[in-house]
Scaffold this motif. Structure first.
Motif, PDB file in Angstrom:
ATOM      1  N   ASP A 132       1.047  -0.795   0.100  1.00 58.87           N
ATOM      2  CA  ASP A 132       0.603  -0.047   0.326  1.00 58.87           C
ATOM      3  C   ASP A 132       1.034   1.459  -0.131  1.00 58.87           C
ATOM      4  OD1 ASP A 132      -1.645   2.012   0.416  1.00 58.87           O
ATOM      5  OD2 ASP A 132      -2.816   1.529   2.344  1.00 58.87           O
ATOM      6  N   PRO A 133       0.999   2.017  -0.520  1.00 61.93           N
ATOM      7  CA  PRO A 133       1.707   3.352  -1.178  1.00 61.93           C
ATOM      8  C   PRO A 133       1.623   3.893  -0.365  1.00 61.93           C
ATOM      9  CG  PRO A 133       0.364   3.409  -3.471  1.00 61.93           C
ATOM     10  CD  PRO A 133       0.013   2.303  -2.183  1.00 61.93           C
ATOM     11  N   VAL A 134       0.402   4.172   0.415  1.00 59.38           N
ATOM     12  CA  VAL A 134       0.198   5.188   1.009  1.00 59.38           C
ATOM     13  C   VAL A 134       0.567   5.191   2.364  1.00 59.38           C
ATOM     14  CG1 VAL A 134      -1.469   6.832   2.335  1.00 59.38           C
ATOM     15  CG2 VAL A 134      -2.308   6.596  -0.132  1.00 59.38           C
ATOM     16  N   GLN A 135       0.651   3.899   2.948  1.00 57.05           N
ATOM     17  CA  GLN A 135       1.274   2.963   4.024  1.00 57.05           C
ATOM     18  C   GLN A 135       2.427   2.836   4.271  1.00 57.05           C
ATOM     19  OE1 GLN A 135      -0.923   2.102   6.605  1.00 57.05           O
ATOM     20  NE2 GLN A 135       0.694   1.829   8.327  1.00 57.05           N
ATOM     21  N   ARG A 136       3.153   3.032   2.883  1.00 57.56           N
ATOM     22  CA  ARG A 136       4.208   2.988   2.728  1.00 57.56           C
ATOM     23  C   ARG A 136       4.995   4.014   3.598  1.00 57.56           C
ATOM     24  NH1 ARG A 136       4.913   0.334  -1.290  1.00 57.56           N
ATOM     25  NH2 ARG A 136       4.947   2.228  -2.615  1.00 57.56           N
ATOM     26  N   ARG A 137       3.951   5.177   2.739  1.00 61.15           N
ATOM     27  CA  ARG A 137       5.280   6.619   2.913  1.00 61.15           C
ATOM     28  C   ARG A 137       4.766   7.064   4.328  1.00 61.15           C
ATOM     29  NH1 ARG A 137       3.295   8.341  -1.714  1.00 61.15           N
ATOM     30  NH2 ARG A 137       0.761   8.544  -1.473  1.00 61.15           N
ATOM     31  N   ILE A 138       3.253   6.404   4.870  1.00 61.25           N
ATOM     32  CA  ILE A 138       3.107   6.918   6.285  1.00 61.25           C
ATOM     33  C   ILE A 138       4.415   6.283   7.025  1.00 61.25           C
ATOM     34  CG2 ILE A 138       1.727   7.052   8.572  1.00 61.25           C
ATOM     35  CD1 ILE A 138      -0.533   7.497   6.271  1.00 61.25           C
ATOM     36  N   LEU A 139       4.610   5.155   6.771  1.00 57.30           N
ATOM     37  CA  LEU A 139       5.504   4.537   7.885  1.00 57.30           C
ATOM     38  C   LEU A 139       7.284   4.753   7.239  1.00 57.30           C
ATOM     39  CD1 LEU A 139       4.467   0.717   7.014  1.00 57.30           C
ATOM     40  CD2 LEU A 139       4.607   2.262   9.761  1.00 57.30           C
ATOM     41  N   GLU A 140       7.351   5.334   5.999  1.00 58.87           N
ATOM     42  CA  GLU A 140       8.900   6.063   6.414  1.00 58.87           C
ATOM     43  C   GLU A 140       8.988   7.073   6.727  1.00 58.87           C
ATOM     44  OE1 GLU A 140      11.377   6.157   1.951  1.00 58.87           O
ATOM     45  OE2 GLU A 140       9.098   6.201   1.795  1.00 58.87           O
ATOM     46  N   ASN A 141       7.418   8.184   6.540  1.00 61.75           N
ATOM     47  CA  ASN A 141       7.864   9.711   6.709  1.00 61.75           C
ATOM     48  C   ASN A 141       8.021   9.557   8.583  1.00 61.75           C
ATOM     49  OD1 ASN A 141       7.584  10.865   4.628  1.00 61.75           O
ATOM     50  ND2 ASN A 141       5.641  11.068   4.981  1.00 61.75           N
ATOM     51  N   ALA A 142       6.988   8.844   9.348  1.00 62.21           N
ATOM     52  CA  ALA A 142       7.340   8.453  10.451  1.00 62.21           C
ATOM     53  C   ALA A 142       8.608   7.741  11.745  1.00 62.21           C
ATOM     54  CB  ALA A 142       6.507   7.190  11.128  1.00 62.21           C
ATOM     55  N   VAL A 143       9.412   6.804  10.199  1.00 59.24           N
ATOM     56  CA  VAL A 143      10.472   6.139  10.989  1.00 59.24           C
ATOM     57  C   VAL A 143      11.815   7.394  10.534  1.00 59.24           C
ATOM     58  CG1 VAL A 143      12.115   4.121   9.779  1.00 59.24           C
ATOM     59  CG2 VAL A 143      10.207   3.693  10.380  1.00 59.24           C
ATOM     60  N   THR A 144      11.816   8.087   9.300  1.00 54.90           N
ATOM     61  CA  THR A 144      12.901   9.073   9.550  1.00 54.90           C
ATOM     62  C   THR A 144      12.523  10.050  10.235  1.00 54.90           C
ATOM     63  OG1 THR A 144      12.797   8.526   6.546  1.00 54.90           O
ATOM     64  CG2 THR A 144      13.569  11.091   7.766  1.00 54.90           C
ATOM     65  N   LYS A 145      11.380  10.389  10.926  1.00 57.12           N
ATOM     66  CA  LYS A 145      11.686  11.662  12.268  1.00 57.12           C
ATOM     67  C   LYS A 145      11.387  10.789  12.998  1.00 57.12           C
ATOM     68  CE  LYS A 145       7.511  13.941  10.139  1.00 57.12           C
ATOM     69  NZ  LYS A 145       6.006  14.458  10.178  1.00 57.12           N
ATOM     70  N   MET A 146      11.820   9.648  13.200  1.00 54.96           N
ATOM     71  CA  MET A 146      11.714   8.999  14.799  1.00 54.96           C
ATOM     72  C   MET A 146      13.638   9.235  14.648  1.00 54.96           C
ATOM     73  SD  MET A 146       9.416   5.793  15.525  1.00 54.96           S
ATOM     74  CE  MET A 146       8.314   5.982  15.044  1.00 54.96           C
ATOM     75  N   GLY A 147      14.279   9.060  13.636  1.00 52.06           N
ATOM     76  CA  GLY A 147      16.012   9.195  13.957  1.00 52.06           C
ATOM     77  C   GLY A 147      16.318   7.924  13.027  1.00 52.06           C
ATOM     78  N   TYR A 148      15.938   7.102  12.282  1.00 50.40           N
ATOM     79  CA  TYR A 148      16.810   5.498  11.690  1.00 50.40           C
ATOM     80  C   TYR A 148      16.545   6.228  10.068  1.00 50.40           C
ATOM     81  CZ  TYR A 148      14.918   3.837  16.264  1.00 50.40           C
ATOM     82  OH  TYR A 148      15.360   4.013  17.002  1.00 50.40           O
ATOM     83  N   ARG A 149      17.221   5.240   9.543  1.00 56.81           N
ATOM     84  CA  ARG A 149      16.790   5.588   7.774  1.00 56.81           C
ATOM     85  C   ARG A 149      16.024   4.367   7.359  1.00 56.81           C
ATOM     86  NH1 ARG A 149      20.685   2.531   3.979  1.00 56.81           N
ATOM     87  NH2 ARG A 149      20.386   3.035   2.406  1.00 56.81           N
ATOM     88  N   ALA A 150      15.002   5.387   6.688  1.00 56.85           N
ATOM     89  CA  ALA A 150      14.364   3.996   5.974  1.00 56.85           C
ATOM     90  C   ALA A 150      14.419   3.170   4.308  1.00 56.85           C
ATOM     91  CB  ALA A 150      12.798   4.554   5.902  1.00 56.85           C
ATOM     92  N   ILE A 151      14.483   2.434   4.282  1.00 59.03           N
ATOM     93  CA  ILE A 151      14.124   1.967   2.805  1.00 59.03           C
ATOM     94  C   ILE A 151      12.974   0.931   2.957  1.00 59.03           C
ATOM     95  CG2 ILE A 151      15.397   0.289   1.732  1.00 59.03           C
ATOM     96  CD1 ILE A 151      17.846   0.601   2.155  1.00 59.03           C
ATOM     97  N   ALA A 152      12.192   1.978   1.381  1.00 62.09           N
ATOM     98  CA  ALA A 152      10.459   1.100   1.076  1.00 62.09           C
ATOM     99  C   ALA A 152      10.708  -0.294   0.213  1.00 62.09           C
ATOM    100  CB  ALA A 152      10.321   2.678   1.403  1.00 62.09           C
ATOM    101  N   CYS A 153      10.295  -0.723   0.604  1.00 65.12           N
ATOM    102  CA  CYS A 153       9.951  -1.631  -0.708  1.00 65.12           C
ATOM    103  C   CYS A 153       8.493  -2.359  -0.635  1.00 65.12           C
ATOM    104  CB  CYS A 153      10.392  -3.330  -0.702  1.00 65.12           C
ATOM    105  SG  CYS A 153      12.151  -3.018  -0.356  1.00 65.12           S
ATOM    106  N   ASP A 154       8.184  -2.209  -2.329  1.00 65.28           N
ATOM    107  CA  ASP A 154       6.496  -2.498  -2.353  1.00 65.28           C
ATOM    108  C   ASP A 154       6.094  -3.710  -2.215  1.00 65.28           C
ATOM    109  OD1 ASP A 154       7.570  -2.965  -5.016  1.00 65.28           O
ATOM    110  OD2 ASP A 154       6.133  -1.132  -5.882  1.00 65.28           O
ATOM    111  N   ASP A 155       7.062  -4.675  -2.411  1.00 66.83           N
ATOM    112  CA  ASP A 155       6.368  -6.138  -2.597  1.00 66.83           C
ATOM    113  C   ASP A 155       7.908  -6.727  -1.706  1.00 66.83           C
ATOM    114  OD1 ASP A 155       8.658  -7.069  -3.887  1.00 66.83           O
ATOM    115  OD2 ASP A 155       7.436  -6.393  -6.048  1.00 66.83           O
ATOM    116  N   GLY A 156       7.381  -7.802  -1.356  1.00 71.67           N
ATOM    117  CA  GLY A 156       8.509  -9.305  -1.540  1.00 71.67           C
ATOM    118  C   GLY A 156       9.507  -9.389  -1.538  1.00 71.67           C
ATOM    119  N   THR A 157       9.257  -9.456  -2.902  1.00 70.83           N
ATOM    120  CA  THR A 157      10.671  -9.837  -3.838  1.00 70.83           C
ATOM    121  C   THR A 157      11.956  -9.309  -3.351  1.00 70.83           C
ATOM    122  OG1 THR A 157       9.252 -10.842  -5.035  1.00 70.83           O
ATOM    123  CG2 THR A 157      11.736 -10.853  -5.995  1.00 70.83           C
TER     124      THR A 157
END
Length: 155
Positions: free
Chosen positions: A11-36
């Protein structure tokens, strides 16, 4: 050193929300849209230094449970926080048995996610420390087991 969190959600919206939250917490985020793609990041020699995975269970093609099983085959020993919108007790038990350290039901609050990430990173650090102690006692320590960020240590 900043921890890197791999976010796997179709889900692109959920992925973006998580990515922003993780980044604001001070972590580096890598986002993927599938298991492969996620498994590609976790594969030995991929160059990705992943410290934690936030994994959606319900995805097309390779779902979260298949990713957890594949991680075991790859020997990718990473803490995994599983999240899904369908959070029955059977699902939770299956995910934990497959290797997840925590489980969140979507939509997860930022506070809950922060606590889960902090706890999972602590578990990951303890598992790495135990593995290093085991290697030390068996005499199988390698250069990859060294901890250091300075140019002299890397050299």
């Amino acid at each position: 050193m900043t921890n890197t969190i791999l976010i796997v959600d179709d889900d692109p919206v959920q992925r973006r929300i998580l990515e922003n939250a993780v980044t604001k917490m001070g972590y580096r985020a890598i986002a993927c849209d599938d298991g492969t793609k996620a498994l590609d990041h976790m594969a030995p020699g991929s160059g990705s230094e992943i410290d934690l995975v936030v994994l959606d269970l319900v995805m097309p093609d390779i779902d979260g449970m298949a990713v957890l099983r594949s991680m075991e085959e790859l020997q990718a020993r990473l803490p995994v926080i599983v999240q899904t919108s369908k959070g029955g007790i059977d699902t939770v038990v299956s995910a934990v048995r497959a290797g997840a350290v925590d489980f969140c039901v979507k939509p997860v609050s930022v506070e809950r996610l922060k606590v889960s990430i902090q706890n999972a990173l602590k578990v990951g650090a303890m598992e790495k420390a135990v593995a290093t102690i085991r290697k030390s006692t068996t005499g199988t320590l390698m250069f990859d087991d060294m901890i250091g960020e300075s140019p002299a240590m890397n050299k």
